[in-house]
Design an enzyme around this catalytic site. Structure first.
Site, PDB file in Angstrom:
ATOM      1  N   GLY A  44      23.370  43.657  -2.146  1.00  0.00           N
ATOM      2  CA  GLY A  44      22.415  43.083  -1.205  1.00  0.00           C
ATOM      3  C   GLY A  44      22.614  43.518   0.231  1.00  0.00           C
ATOM      4  N   GLU A  68      29.051  45.626  -4.947  1.00  0.00           N
ATOM      5  CA  GLU A  68      28.041  46.212  -5.842  1.00  0.00           C
ATOM      6  C   GLU A  68      26.804  46.659  -5.070  1.00  0.00           C
ATOM      7  OE1 GLU A  68      27.282  42.741  -8.172  1.00  0.00           O
ATOM      8  OE2 GLU A  68      29.064  42.965  -9.405  1.00  0.00           O
ATOM      9  N   PRO A  69      26.950  47.608  -4.157  1.00  0.00           N
ATOM     10  CA  PRO A  69      25.777  48.017  -3.379  1.00  0.00           C
ATOM     11  C   PRO A  69      24.801  48.851  -4.211  1.00  0.00           C
ATOM     12  CG  PRO A  69      27.670  49.382  -2.815  1.00  0.00           C
ATOM     13  CD  PRO A  69      28.152  48.404  -3.837  1.00  0.00           C
ATOM     14  N   GLY A  70      23.544  48.555  -4.077  1.00  0.00           N
ATOM     15  CA  GLY A  70      22.510  49.391  -4.679  1.00  0.00           C
ATOM     16  C   GLY A  70      21.779  50.100  -3.562  1.00  0.00           C
ATOM     17  N   ARG A 103       7.317  48.014  -4.602  1.00  0.00           N
ATOM     18  CA  ARG A 103       7.910  47.138  -3.588  1.00  0.00           C
ATOM     19  C   ARG A 103       6.908  46.540  -2.596  1.00  0.00           C
ATOM     20  NH1 ARG A 103      11.346  48.201  -0.270  1.00  0.00           N
ATOM     21  NH2 ARG A 103      12.807  46.498  -0.549  1.00  0.00           N
ATOM     22  N   CYS A 106      -6.663  50.214 -10.127  1.00  0.00           N
ATOM     23  CA  CYS A 106      -7.721  49.200 -10.069  1.00  0.00           C
ATOM     24  C   CYS A 106      -7.133  47.804  -9.875  1.00  0.00           C
ATOM     25  CB  CYS A 106      -8.543  49.251 -11.352  1.00  0.00           C
ATOM     26  SG  CYS A 106      -9.111  50.916 -11.697  1.00  0.00           S
ATOM     27  N   GLU A 107      -6.495  47.590  -8.743  1.00  0.00           N
ATOM     28  CA  GLU A 107      -5.904  46.299  -8.404  1.00  0.00           C
ATOM     29  C   GLU A 107      -5.949  46.162  -6.891  1.00  0.00           C
ATOM     30  OE1 GLU A 107      -4.373  44.008 -10.421  1.00  0.00           O
ATOM     31  OE2 GLU A 107      -4.212  45.165 -12.272  1.00  0.00           O
TER      32      GLU A 107
HETATM   33  C1  LIG Z   1      20.605  43.907  -7.928  1.00  0.00           C
HETATM   34  C2  LIG Z   1      22.030  43.590  -7.878  1.00  0.00           C
HETATM   35  C3  LIG Z   1      22.884  44.295  -7.011  1.00  0.00           C
HETATM   36  C4  LIG Z   1      22.407  45.347  -6.046  1.00  0.00           C
HETATM   37  O1  LIG Z   1      21.584  44.833  -5.053  1.00  0.00           O
HETATM   38  P1  LIG Z   1      21.209  45.747  -3.763  1.00  0.00           P
HETATM   39  O2  LIG Z   1      20.344  44.861  -2.961  1.00  0.00           O
HETATM   40  O3  LIG Z   1      20.483  46.935  -4.268  1.00  0.00           O
HETATM   41  O4  LIG Z   1      22.480  46.091  -3.098  1.00  0.00           O
HETATM   42  C5  LIG Z   1      24.227  44.005  -7.075  1.00  0.00           C
HETATM   43  N1  LIG Z   1      24.728  43.048  -7.914  1.00  0.00           N
HETATM   44  C6  LIG Z   1      23.919  42.333  -8.734  1.00  0.00           C
HETATM   45  C7  LIG Z   1      24.520  41.317  -9.620  1.00  0.00           C
HETATM   46  C8  LIG Z   1      22.544  42.565  -8.747  1.00  0.00           C
HETATM   47  O5  LIG Z   1      21.752  41.866  -9.545  1.00  0.00           O
END
Ligand SMILES: *Cc1c(COP(=O)(O)O)cnc(C)c1O
Length: 448
Positions: free
Chosen positions: A262, A296-298, A335, A378-379
């Site tokens: 997050g 856990e960065p995404g 998004r 079409c939305e």
């Molecule tokens: C989605 C998720 C993430 C990654 O979130 P980002 O906002 O992309 O960093 C990390 N941990 C868990 C458990 C998630 O569900």
């Protein structure tokens, strides 16, 4: 709001993003032409077609390395969240550079294994893990399971025992903190399907933590995505450390704190904290606590590393509004309609006066116009941006939708029988297609 002010703020926020993006993330305008690393993006469009996702290797690797350095004062494992962007070629590069992985399904486990991940650095979250998925993860020997409920833990213990294996688990707790983000991506509050309330955590440990199969040895928290400040994380650590002390007093060997993901990516303003700033808030609190840290960065790794490249199909005047209709739709990038997300959008080729020259206030912003940028689906929800300042564009022009690397391709669908986009990876002077564009035949290949 006063229209002129609104107009100005829109441009200002847009250009701040671009300035940041271009200076830090290998998306640069050279002679008015957008380049990804050393490649003019136009060249990719002419060879691969549009729409397409284009990623910069130097950008996401740079983000990973920055994170690794920022947290290096304590024992930290970075587990990239696969759901943000799951192309196996990208996972391979991240794995080779020391990243672990955060997974949420058996499919993501499969991807991680195919990418050569070190399975001991895989953490598995999700409220609805099936028996099949749990057994696959046990077989793979993942690092640990992030447990979302008592019922899930009970089932994990049963399955692990039956399989004659042992594993580790972290209990996901809700510290009841609001990261003040969109409701759909807020997950750390009490009224959430994720995790258990922090007051109940000790009870869960006492009830389920004493067995020979699943060692409950960690606490997990994930506040939700898109938090734009450090405070929620600091607050979470302050709430969780006393819990860990209590659990240790109760006899549980807590070895790890997983702070989830997050961490903000810079979609908009240039005000999102850097990895260094997050780490500066978090690391001192954990020093000397004999805790391993997992994050856990995404999107903090991949969002800025990808753009969605699209072409203008038509310009249309509807009442007082001007619409720019592009060849990409909400099926390619969910998004904006799903989260009301902001993506900076700018032509891939612009006159010199629209090229950011460093500081925002030095830019000549006269001559842009306010438009809605919409797709062909079409939305009514099929939009990319509303009331957005854009330099004048015409049919055939390329537009780049920035910061689209995370939750872009992974959320794409075949809605309206539109083939999934290709993915392209740029590495310095070279680029390659890391996922082919789907064909019409692909659309029906499983329907026989
Ligand atoms: C989605 C998720 C993430 C990654 O979130 P980002 O906002 O992309 O960093 C990390 N941990 C868990 C458990 C998630 O569900």
């Amino acid at each position: 709001m006063d229209f002129e002010l609104f107009f100005y703020l829109n441009i200002l926020s847009a250009l701040t993003t671009l300035t940041k993006e271009t200076s830090m993330d290998f998306f640069n305008y050279k002679n008015g032409k957008l380049h990804v690393e050393n490649i003019p993006i136009e060249k990719i469009a002419s060879q691969v077609g549009t729409p397409a996702y284009i990623y910069s290797k130097a950008t996401f690797l740079g983000h990973l390395k920055k994170l690794q350095t920022a947290y290096s004062a304590i024992d930290t494992t970075i587990c990239y969240s696969i759901k943000a962007c799951s192309n196996i070629n990208i996972l391979k590069i991240l794995a080779q550079n020391g990243s672990g992985f955060d997974i949420v399904s058996g499919g993501e486990l499969f991807r991680a294994k195919q990418a050569g991940a070190d399975c001991s650095k895989i953490v598995y979250a999700g409220v609805g893990k099936t028996d099949k998925e749990i057994l696959e993860a046990l077989d793979a020997g993942i690092g640990y399971f992030n447990i979302e409920s008592e019922a899930e833990l009970e089932n994990l213990i049963k399955l692990t025992k039956q399989a004659g294996k042992t594993t580790k688990a972290a209990l996901r707790v809700n510290p009841d903190i609001d990261p003040k983000t969109h409701t759909y991506i807020t997950t750390g509050k009490k009224e959430s399907k994720f995790g258990v309330d922090i007051e109940r955590a000790r009870q869960v440990f006492n009830q389920y933590g004493k067995n020979d199969s699943v060692r409950l040895c960690a606490v997990h928290v994930h506040l939700g995505s898109g938090g734009k400040t450090i405070e929620p994380y600091v607050e979470a650590v302050h709430k969780i450390l006393p819990l860990i002390d209590e659990l240790r007093k109760d006899g549980f060997a807590i070895e790890m704190l997983d702070l989830g993901g997050g961490y903000g990516a810079d979609y908009e303003s240039g005000t999102v904290p850097s990895p260094e700033q997050y780490a500066a808030g978090i690391v001192p609190l954990l020093k000397g606590k004999k805790l391993k840290l997992v994050i856990e960065p995404g999107k903090a790794i991949i969002a800025n590393a990808g753009v969605l490249l699209t072409r203008v199909l038509y310009i249309k005047q509807g009442g007082s509004k001007k619409f720019v209709i592009i060849d990409s739709g909400m099926n390619d990038l969910m998004r904006p309609p799903l989260y009301d997300a902001f993506h900076f959008i700018w032509p891939a080729q612009v006159d010199e006066k629209f090229v950011p020259a460093g500081k925002v206030h030095e830019l000549n912003i006269a001559g842009t116009e306010v438009v809605d940028i919409v797709g062909p689906i079409c939305e009514g929800a099929d939009f990319f941006a509303k009331d957005r300042a854009l330099p004048p564009v015409k049919r055939g022009d390329l537009l780049s939708v920035f910061t689209a690397g995370a939750y872009g391709f992974t959320m794409a669908s075949n809605y309206n029988a539109r083939p999934l986009l290709p993915e392209v990876l740029v590495d310095g002077d070279e680029f390659k297609i890391i996922r082919k564009r789907q064909s019409y035949e692909d659309l029906i290949s499983l329907e026989k």
